[in-house]
Write a protein that holds these residues in place. Structure first.
Motif, PDB file in Angstrom:
ATOM      1  N   GLY A  25       3.944   8.141  -5.885  1.00  0.00           N
ATOM      2  CA  GLY A  25       3.757   7.929  -7.321  1.00  0.00           C
ATOM      3  C   GLY A  25       2.343   8.241  -7.758  1.00  0.00           C
ATOM      4  N   LYS A  26       1.370   7.833  -6.961  1.00  0.00           N
ATOM      5  CA  LYS A  26      -0.032   8.114  -7.283  1.00  0.00           C
ATOM      6  C   LYS A  26      -0.307   9.611  -7.240  1.00  0.00           C
ATOM      7  N   ARG A  27       0.169  10.287  -6.199  1.00  0.00           N
ATOM      8  CA  ARG A  27      -0.036  11.735  -6.096  1.00  0.00           C
ATOM      9  C   ARG A  27       0.584  12.458  -7.297  1.00  0.00           C
ATOM     10  N   LEU A  28       1.788  12.043  -7.679  1.00  0.00           N
ATOM     11  CA  LEU A  28       2.463  12.695  -8.805  1.00  0.00           C
ATOM     12  C   LEU A  28       1.703  12.460 -10.103  1.00  0.00           C
ATOM     13  N   ALA A  29       1.247  11.227 -10.335  1.00  0.00           N
ATOM     14  CA  ALA A  29       0.500  10.929 -11.555  1.00  0.00           C
ATOM     15  C   ALA A  29      -0.773  11.761 -11.642  1.00  0.00           C
ATOM     16  N   GLU A  30      -1.465  11.912 -10.537  1.00  0.00           N
ATOM     17  CA  GLU A  30      -2.682  12.732 -10.519  1.00  0.00           C
ATOM     18  C   GLU A  30      -2.371  14.185 -10.855  1.00  0.00           C
ATOM     19  N   ALA A  31      -1.245  14.686 -10.330  1.00  0.00           N
ATOM     20  CA  ALA A  31      -0.852  16.069 -10.620  1.00  0.00           C
ATOM     21  C   ALA A  31      -0.493  16.231 -12.101  1.00  0.00           C
ATOM     22  N   LEU A  32       0.202  15.247 -12.673  1.00  0.00           N
ATOM     23  CA  LEU A  32       0.589  15.331 -14.087  1.00  0.00           C
ATOM     24  C   LEU A  32      -0.622  15.204 -15.002  1.00  0.00           C
ATOM     25  N   GLU A  33      -1.605  14.409 -14.586  1.00  0.00           N
ATOM     26  CA  GLU A  33      -2.842  14.313 -15.375  1.00  0.00           C
ATOM     27  C   GLU A  33      -3.505  15.677 -15.491  1.00  0.00           C
ATOM     28  N   ARG A  34      -3.495  16.427 -14.413  1.00  0.00           N
ATOM     29  CA  ARG A  34      -4.119  17.765 -14.443  1.00  0.00           C
ATOM     30  C   ARG A  34      -3.375  18.711 -15.375  1.00  0.00           C
ATOM     31  N   GLU A  35      -2.106  18.416 -15.648  1.00  0.00           N
ATOM     32  CA  GLU A  35      -1.317  19.251 -16.561  1.00  0.00           C
ATOM     33  C   GLU A  35      -1.279  18.661 -17.975  1.00  0.00           C
ATOM     34  N   PHE A  36      -2.050  17.595 -18.201  1.00  0.00           N
ATOM     35  CA  PHE A  36      -2.178  16.965 -19.521  1.00  0.00           C
ATOM     36  C   PHE A  36      -0.826  16.464 -20.047  1.00  0.00           C
ATOM     37  N   ASN A  50       3.797  -4.578  -7.977  1.00  0.00           N
ATOM     38  CA  ASN A  50       2.765  -5.280  -7.215  1.00  0.00           C
ATOM     39  C   ASN A  50       1.465  -5.295  -8.010  1.00  0.00           C
ATOM     40  N   LEU A  51       0.992  -6.492  -8.376  1.00  0.00           N
ATOM     41  CA  LEU A  51      -0.192  -6.609  -9.224  1.00  0.00           C
ATOM     42  C   LEU A  51      -1.440  -6.044  -8.549  1.00  0.00           C
ATOM     43  N   GLU A  52      -1.587  -6.306  -7.256  1.00  0.00           N
ATOM     44  CA  GLU A  52      -2.752  -5.789  -6.538  1.00  0.00           C
ATOM     45  C   GLU A  52      -2.765  -4.259  -6.544  1.00  0.00           C
ATOM     46  N   ARG A  53      -1.594  -3.671  -6.347  1.00  0.00           N
ATOM     47  CA  ARG A  53      -1.503  -2.209  -6.372  1.00  0.00           C
ATOM     48  C   ARG A  53      -1.806  -1.677  -7.778  1.00  0.00           C
ATOM     49  N   CYS A  54      -1.379  -2.414  -8.800  1.00  0.00           N
ATOM     50  CA  CYS A  54      -1.685  -2.017 -10.184  1.00  0.00           C
ATOM     51  C   CYS A  54      -3.199  -1.951 -10.406  1.00  0.00           C
ATOM     52  N   ASN A  55      -3.907  -2.935  -9.874  1.00  0.00           N
ATOM     53  CA  ASN A  55      -5.366  -2.947 -10.031  1.00  0.00           C
ATOM     54  C   ASN A  55      -6.004  -1.733  -9.356  1.00  0.00           C
ATOM     55  N   VAL A  56      -5.483  -1.376  -8.174  1.00  0.00           N
ATOM     56  CA  VAL A  56      -5.999  -0.194  -7.467  1.00  0.00           C
ATOM     57  C   VAL A  56      -5.724   1.065  -8.286  1.00  0.00           C
ATOM     58  N   LEU A  57      -4.506   1.196  -8.784  1.00  0.00           N
ATOM     59  CA  LEU A  57      -4.132   2.383  -9.552  1.00  0.00           C
ATOM     60  C   LEU A  57      -4.938   2.514 -10.833  1.00  0.00           C
ATOM     61  N   SER A  58      -5.158   1.399 -11.520  1.00  0.00           N
ATOM     62  CA  SER A  58      -5.896   1.452 -12.787  1.00  0.00           C
ATOM     63  C   SER A  58      -7.333   1.929 -12.581  1.00  0.00           C
ATOM     64  N   GLN A  59      -7.871   1.667 -11.395  1.00  0.00           N
ATOM     65  CA  GLN A  59      -9.225   2.135 -11.091  1.00  0.00           C
ATOM     66  C   GLN A  59      -9.248   3.612 -10.693  1.00  0.00           C
ATOM     67  N   LYS A  60      -8.137   4.079 -10.113  1.00  0.00           N
ATOM     68  CA  LYS A  60      -8.081   5.459  -9.617  1.00  0.00           C
ATOM     69  C   LYS A  60      -7.670   6.456 -10.696  1.00  0.00           C
ATOM     70  N   MET A  61      -6.811   6.021 -11.618  1.00  0.00           N
ATOM     71  CA  MET A  61      -6.268   6.933 -12.617  1.00  0.00           C
ATOM     72  C   MET A  61      -7.262   7.172 -13.755  1.00  0.00           C
ATOM     73  N   ASN A  62      -7.210   8.375 -14.331  1.00  0.00           N
ATOM     74  CA  ASN A  62      -8.084   8.697 -15.460  1.00  0.00           C
ATOM     75  C   ASN A  62      -7.396   8.482 -16.803  1.00  0.00           C
ATOM     76  N   LYS A  63      -6.191   9.039 -16.947  1.00  0.00           N
ATOM     77  CA  LYS A  63      -5.478   8.960 -18.222  1.00  0.00           C
ATOM     78  C   LYS A  63      -4.144   8.251 -18.110  1.00  0.00           C
ATOM     79  N   THR A  64      -3.622   8.096 -16.909  1.00  0.00           N
ATOM     80  CA  THR A  64      -2.312   7.478 -16.717  1.00  0.00           C
ATOM     81  C   THR A  64      -2.347   6.000 -17.095  1.00  0.00           C
ATOM     82  N   VAL A  65      -1.334   5.570 -17.850  1.00  0.00           N
ATOM     83  CA  VAL A  65      -1.191   4.159 -18.216  1.00  0.00           C
ATOM     84  C   VAL A  65      -0.486   3.437 -17.080  1.00  0.00           C
TER      85      VAL A  65
END
Length: 455
Positions: free
Chosen positions: A244-255, A264-279
């Motif tokens: 899911g993270k890899r796919l979101a990063e790829a979609l961000e590059r395609e705007f 998982n709340l802990e995983r959400c916190n990790v993702l929110s720090q890693k993602m640029n535009k993904t909600v």
């Protein structure tokens, strides 16, 4: 050809099954008694209950006589050590390792030149993300493969009632559609795979596999589904794991506007720090209220990628029922594949099937450039170079006796892409794309490598 497989999980089991079916000499090593028992009872292969990363075990298995070692356990580290041990004992043996951890991504090329010297690193998660992106780009497609550096597409799509192709004989395609016609490689009708002939007629509801040049793909898809080719704008990903993270990063590059729903709340916190535009949303992706709040009915694609495939299936069904234009479902159990279309979920991805496709192209004889498993494991699309020594060259295709269930669907000569007819002649060094049912692969390999007197 002798092949040693370290790991008797789903990938190891199904690769062993495919190779045993083709009469290859296969040895499977695993330290899980239940996995070894399953292979021993179901397949005609040699099995060893032990650790496949042990040099002594590999030596006893005959690594010095093996052409290929496949390290496909669920542990990246065990796969790396197995390749290291194999390299110490038999440097000439070709070594393939399944490595999924993102921390290894930057080192794939290093492994090919340094210890443990792995000839091919297979990351099924990367391949799955590529598959999802291809499916997103072709509305209505069930399967999408790319060949010849992306210039040629192999697509499986459902024929709609209002398609101009419905009711047309394949023999009449040139007259009706001219140069824009696709070459039909296979048809699935009532769960039966058909390699079509000229007098076959396409029917609404058929799942049709065809070859098309990339530049003509959009127009070709409209022949199957006149309402296709809507732009992709909004995607919801259910499951924020590694894929899911890899796919979101790829979609961000395609705007593309992307949301991840992760329980998982802990995983959400990790993702929110890693993602640029993904909600990133914390919640249960199978919660109808949450999906409605996130306007799932206005979403172009919902991709379900949790670790639980039953949850993925149910969430995809729910999203489709709530109005999502399309769903893509991650499924790992091969036994589920035949059931998916029956319940209305045709767009599937499988990390295990992606791993199998990557492995197949490395173990096929002849100068194979790529091989993609389609229809679960029932067939393959193979891209190869026509060798001067093979019987496929220098004669019109109509004079060749192709194995039953095999079809040459494309010839690539320099920059020219040729949809072949019976008069077409394959020249040495042409790149060719072939479709083959499982039972035809063994004979097709021989046809691609050496001249056969009985052809």
């Amino acid at each position: 050809m002798k092949i040693i497989i370290v790991g008797a999980g789903e990938v190891g089991y199904h690769i062993a099954s495919r190779l045993a079916f083709e009469d290859k000499d296969v040895v499977v090593i695993d330290k899980d008694p239940e996995a070894v028992r399953r292979v021993s009872e179901d397949l005609d292969v040699q099995v060893i209950l032990a650790s496949g990363s042990s040099p002594r075990v590999l030596a006893d298995a005959g690594i010095r006589d093996a052409e290929i070692l496949l390290a496909v356990t669920n542990s990246d580290e065990a796969n790396l050590v197995a390749c290291l041990s194999a390299n110490l004992l038999s440097p000439s043996t070709k070594k393939l390792a399944r490595i999924r951890g993102a921390g290894f991504d930057d080192f794939h090329e290093v492994f090919k030149t340094e210890a443990p010297h792995i000839d091919t690193v297979i990351n099924p998660e990367i391949e799955v993300v590529k598959t999802i992106q291809r499916l997103m780009r072709v509305p209505g497609a069930v399967d999408v493969g790319e060949f010849a550096e992306g210039r040629v597409n192999f697509v499986g799509i459902r024929l709609e009632k209002d398609s101009p192709m419905a009711g047309v004989r394949l023999l009449d395609f040139p007259m009706v559609f001219g140069d824009a016609r696709p070459l039909i490689a296979a048809v699935v009708r009532n769960d039966e795979l058909i390699v079509p002939r000229g007098d076959n007629v396409l029917r609404p509801g058929d799942l049709v596999y065809f070859i098309s040049e990339k530049k003509r793909l959009a127009d070709t898809v409209k022949l199957f589904n006149p309402n296709a080719n809507q732009p992709l704008k909004r995607v919801i990903i259910v499951g924020g794991g590694r894929i899911g993270k890899r796919l979101a990063e790829a979609l961000e590059r395609e705007f593309i506007h992307t949301k991840i729903i992760e329980s998982n709340l802990e995983r959400c916190n990790v993702l929110s720090q890693k993602m640029n535009k993904t909600v990133v949303l914390h919640g249960d992706g199978s919660d109808q209220k949450l999906l409605l709040e996130e306007n799932v009915g206005d979403t172009d694609v919902v991709v379900t990628l949790t670790h639980d495939e039953e949850t993925n299936i149910l969430t995809s069904l729910l999203a489709k029922n709530l109005g999502a234009k399309a769903t893509i479902t991650k499924v790992s159990k091969f036994s589920y594949f035949p059931l998916m279309s029956a319940i209305g979920l045709e767009k599937m991805v499988s990390p295990r099937l992606s791993a199998i496709s990557s492995i197949l192209q490395e173990i096929r004889k002849g100068k194979i450039l790529s091989a993609v498993a389609v229809l679960g494991e029932d067939a393959e699309v193979i891209e190869a170079v026509a060798l001067a020594t093979s019987d496929i060259t220098r004669r019109p295709l109509k004079k060749l006796s192709f194995p039953k269930g095999a079809l040459l669907v494309c010839i690539i000569r320099n920059d020219e892409i040729i949809i072949p007819t019976g008069e077409s002649v394959v020249a040495p060094d042409d790149r060719i794309i072939l479709f083959a049912q499982r039972q035809a692969v063994k004979k097709l390999e021989k046809l691609l490598t050496v001249k056969l007197e009985f052809f």
